[in-house]
Motif scaffolding. Sequence first.
Motif, short mmCIF file in Angstrom:
data_model
loop_
_atom_site.label_atom_id
_atom_site.label_comp_id
_atom_site.label_asym_id
_atom_site.label_seq_id
_atom_site.Cartn_x
_atom_site.Cartn_y
_atom_site.Cartn_z
N PHE A 150 0.84 -1.20 0.00
CA PHE A 150 0.00 0.00 0.00
C PHE A 150 0.87 1.25 0.00
O PHE A 150 1.90 1.33 0.69
N THR A 151 0.45 2.26 -0.75
CA THR A 151 1.18 3.53 -0.79
C THR A 151 0.77 4.41 0.38
O THR A 151 -0.21 4.12 1.08
N GLN A 152 1.49 5.51 0.57
CA GLN A 152 1.15 6.45 1.63
C GLN A 152 -0.23 7.05 1.43
O GLN A 152 -0.93 7.38 2.39
N ASP A 153 -0.65 7.19 0.17
CA ASP A 153 -1.98 7.72 -0.12
C ASP A 153 -3.08 6.71 0.21
O ASP A 153 -4.26 7.08 0.22
N GLU A 154 -2.68 5.48 0.46
CA GLU A 154 -3.66 4.44 0.79
C GLU A 154 -3.63 4.07 2.27
O GLU A 154 -4.04 2.98 2.65
N ALA A 155 -3.17 4.99 3.11
CA ALA A 155 -3.10 4.73 4.55
C ALA A 155 -4.49 4.46 5.11
O ALA A 155 -5.51 4.91 4.57
N PHE A 156 -4.54 3.74 6.23
CA PHE A 156 -5.80 3.28 6.81
C PHE A 156 -6.12 4.02 8.10
O PHE A 156 -5.24 4.43 8.86
N ASP A 157 -7.42 4.13 8.37
CA ASP A 157 -7.90 4.68 9.64
C ASP A 157 -7.90 3.61 10.73
O ASP A 157 -7.79 3.93 11.91
N TYR A 158 -8.04 2.37 10.30
CA TYR A 158 -8.15 1.27 11.28
C TYR A 158 -7.63 -0.01 10.64
O TYR A 158 -7.99 -0.34 9.50
N ILE A 159 -6.76 -0.72 11.36
CA ILE A 159 -6.23 -2.00 10.91
C ILE A 159 -6.61 -3.06 11.94
O ILE A 159 -6.34 -2.90 13.13
N HIS A 160 -7.23 -4.12 11.47
CA HIS A 160 -7.74 -5.17 12.35
C HIS A 160 -6.99 -6.48 12.09
O HIS A 160 -6.74 -6.86 10.94
N VAL A 161 -6.61 -7.15 13.16
CA VAL A 161 -5.90 -8.43 13.10
C VAL A 161 -6.55 -9.36 14.11
O VAL A 161 -6.81 -8.95 15.24
N ARG A 162 -6.82 -10.60 13.72
CA ARG A 162 -7.45 -11.51 14.67
C ARG A 162 -6.96 -12.95 14.46
O ARG A 162 -6.87 -13.43 13.33
N ALA A 163 -6.63 -13.59 15.57
CA ALA A 163 -6.29 -15.01 15.59
C ALA A 163 -5.17 -15.35 14.61
O ALA A 163 -5.25 -16.34 13.88
N LEU A 164 -4.12 -14.55 14.61
CA LEU A 164 -2.94 -14.83 13.79
C LEU A 164 -1.81 -15.45 14.61
O LEU A 164 -0.68 -15.54 14.13
N CYS A 165 -2.09 -15.83 15.85
CA CYS A 165 -1.06 -16.50 16.65
C CYS A 165 -0.63 -17.77 15.92
O CYS A 165 -1.45 -18.52 15.39
N GLY A 166 0.67 -17.96 15.83
CA GLY A 166 1.21 -19.09 15.09
C GLY A 166 1.44 -18.79 13.62
O GLY A 166 1.97 -19.64 12.90
N GLY A 167 1.07 -17.59 13.17
CA GLY A 167 1.21 -17.25 11.76
C GLY A 167 2.18 -16.12 11.47
O GLY A 167 2.44 -15.82 10.31
#
Length: 331
Positions: A150-167
Amino acid sequence: MSQPNPNERIQVDTSDEDSVCDADSIADSTLSINSSVRDYYYENGRRYHAYRQGLYPLPNDEEEQDRLAFIHHLFRLLIGGDLYRAPITRDRRPERILDIGTGTGVWALEMAEYFPDAEIVGTDLSPIQPNFAPPNCRFFVDDAESDWAFTQDEAFDYIHVRALCGGIADWKRFLQQAYSHLKPGGWVEVQEYDAWVWSDDGTHEQAVKLQEWQKLLDSSSLMFGRRMNIAPALAGWMRESGYANVTDDIYKCPVGSWPKNPRLKEIGRVGKVTLYDAIEPYTLALWTRVLGYSSQEAQEWVDQVRAELLNTSLHTHVMFHYVYAQRPVDR
């Protein structure tokens, strides 16, 4: 929704027998999800992603997608039906939202309904998301451990991550990437659970095989290079990465219908299904790839741990962490 109190003791209901107390009823409880899977290979009777083959130890087949559906339900139950804990609408409604490790895409699809004016992007190693999606929701096959495109112009307001333990091999690098792709004032939230089972009354110590299993799970995932039991460390890693307003909301999730409290009893029923269903996918790849077990030996471990888990005298629980933090406005 009241604030979590992970130290609160949960009262045991001795008059109620667990409604999810045998293997058949566990199996009958699973959900069905339609998916479109194109890239995969088979190992130990389960199907895995082919893109970046071998990096992630969990399968992507229908059985795993059913498990992810229960996990999604459980994460929502614990926080009163919400999809997130971060105050993402406090200052402004989010315009761009990223879901890393989106899996079946159900969280991203529901967020697309909640925020119809926002653009929702979901990424995963496996293309198991639906072919159809609302116009404000898109899915991509991508490896979150590589450099994000993603470019700087595509920055996010919110990033969500779930159940990536082990990954994830390097969580600090992962969180730093998330930081750099947030807008100033934007939020990241990582929802994870301890890969460890506890009890208030010591009954977890009666589950000898389960205790041994979780120790082997921890050590084998460390040897694999992607540790499972990372949830308690997330808040500290976020602070080290420069995040502000770091919060770790911890919820005690019962395993089984043993609590007296009706809400916790229902959560416990779902919690037992999710833990029961997690034993096999968490075991097979690590036991055979790392510990040197045969497929049959690994499956015997699964059967023994599952049998022990069905013991209704156990009053066990797992801690769930909803860890969220903000990129400072002035950075």
